[in-house]
Design a protein around this motif. Sequence first.
Motif, short mmCIF file in Angstrom:
data_model
loop_
_atom_site.label_atom_id
_atom_site.label_comp_id
_atom_site.label_asym_id
_atom_site.label_seq_id
_atom_site.Cartn_x
_atom_site.Cartn_y
_atom_site.Cartn_z
N ILE A 124 0.85 -1.20 0.00
CA ILE A 124 0.00 0.00 0.00
C ILE A 124 0.88 1.24 0.00
O ILE A 124 0.66 2.19 -0.75
CB ILE A 124 -0.94 0.01 1.23
CG1 ILE A 124 -1.97 -1.11 1.12
CG2 ILE A 124 -1.64 1.36 1.39
CD1 ILE A 124 -2.83 -1.27 2.35
N SER A 125 1.92 1.20 0.86
CA SER A 125 2.83 2.34 0.96
C SER A 125 3.54 2.59 -0.37
O SER A 125 3.68 3.74 -0.81
CB SER A 125 3.84 2.06 2.07
OG SER A 125 4.80 3.05 2.10
N TYR A 126 3.97 1.50 -1.03
CA TYR A 126 4.68 1.64 -2.30
C TYR A 126 3.77 2.20 -3.38
O TYR A 126 4.20 2.98 -4.23
CB TYR A 126 5.27 0.30 -2.74
CG TYR A 126 6.18 0.41 -3.93
CD1 TYR A 126 5.74 0.06 -5.21
CD2 TYR A 126 7.48 0.89 -3.81
CE1 TYR A 126 6.57 0.18 -6.31
CE2 TYR A 126 8.31 1.01 -4.89
CZ TYR A 126 7.85 0.66 -6.15
OH TYR A 126 8.67 0.78 -7.25
N PHE A 127 2.48 1.80 -3.32
CA PHE A 127 1.52 2.25 -4.33
C PHE A 127 1.32 3.76 -4.24
O PHE A 127 1.27 4.46 -5.25
CB PHE A 127 0.19 1.51 -4.13
CG PHE A 127 -0.86 1.87 -5.13
CD1 PHE A 127 -1.92 2.70 -4.78
CD2 PHE A 127 -0.80 1.38 -6.41
CE1 PHE A 127 -2.89 3.04 -5.71
CE2 PHE A 127 -1.77 1.70 -7.35
CZ PHE A 127 -2.82 2.54 -6.99
N PHE A 128 1.21 4.26 -2.99
CA PHE A 128 0.94 5.68 -2.83
C PHE A 128 2.20 6.54 -2.76
O PHE A 128 2.18 7.70 -3.17
CB PHE A 128 0.09 5.92 -1.55
CG PHE A 128 -1.33 5.48 -1.69
CD1 PHE A 128 -1.78 4.33 -1.08
CD2 PHE A 128 -2.21 6.21 -2.48
CE1 PHE A 128 -3.10 3.92 -1.22
CE2 PHE A 128 -3.53 5.80 -2.62
CZ PHE A 128 -3.97 4.65 -2.00
#
Lengths: 184, 176
Positions: free
Chosen positions: B46-50
């Motif tokens: 999730i962190s990498y996506f955002f």
Amino acid sequence: MSWTIFPNSTETFFALISGAIFGFLIRKATLSRFNTMVSQLLLKDFTVLKVLLSAVLTAGIGLYLQGKIAIKPTLNISSMPILLTAFGGSLFGIGLAITGYTPGTMVAAIAEGSKDAITGFFGMIVGTFIFNGMYPFFSQLMMAQDIGYKKTMYQYFETSELILLVVLCLALFAIAKSSRRKTR
Amino acid sequence: MLNFLKKDRLCPYFIGVLMGLFLLVLLNFDRHLGTCCGINKITALISYFFAPEFTTQSSYLNKQLSDHLIFNWKFLLLVGLFIGAKIGCIISKDAPKFTQTIWTEKFGKSARKRHLSVFFGAIILILGARIAGGCAAGHGLSGVSQQSMTSVVFMIFIAITGVPSAFILYHFKKRS
């Protein structure tokens, strides 16, 4: 970064089936329920300990017997320092009392339809971000190799492998007996 | 046999033995039974996506992505756990509709109170799990079966704080 979505099909299948079996057993033991977990902590309903001790004894005795037949698998013992584990366990206990879930049972609770478990899941993601922020502080501490480093109980106390299993067995008998007395 | 499986709650000892046997199989295949590692992976994704740059610069989150795999063993285990629990729910008959009576008896039926408490409780829960390097499934089942010292200490300390916390929170009846 280049990404692969799935590992090879055997691994994917094995992981999904393992998870499914585990999830099914959690649900069938009602461990995914708030009441079950908290009743255990309130020492009213010992379902959690009955499941946990039965599982640990089965696997523990199995490993011991495998060791005797000389086909013991390599053990996967944690390398975390004892003080950190104790501190982590203390926090975990408080979190468990408030939420009534562990990370695994929370996922099972979402499957069961508990809406608060969904909030809990987001809480766990936020908590992981917070841990990420604290990681520079903890990473040094985690590298320390203290008395418990990758040690089993029998290695540290220099006893037979069976001592802990016998203690857990006695605990399970005591719980079983007191439960039977209550239902009579 | 199917009627037996349709029961809402099966004998806990029987379930425990099945879990133990299943755990033994996993240990022999050198596989991990742990649930919070899957949550690490999900958080890192999730962190990498955002925010990809922030993620690659954070040592802990970046470590979770080092296998360049979206669905690794641990994430798939969680997905499977959801599916398995769902199957368990679908085939169960006579499941009680509401299973949080201990909470509502003390704190009432306010959904907001419950959701806020679970949110912050879950943060404490996962922080404890991360600091200890595992959770109830990883340490509690795998670790104690292998008689790991840290796992036994972990479980003892869960009881040391969990039991008094539960008593403080739920034991004393609400003064009306």
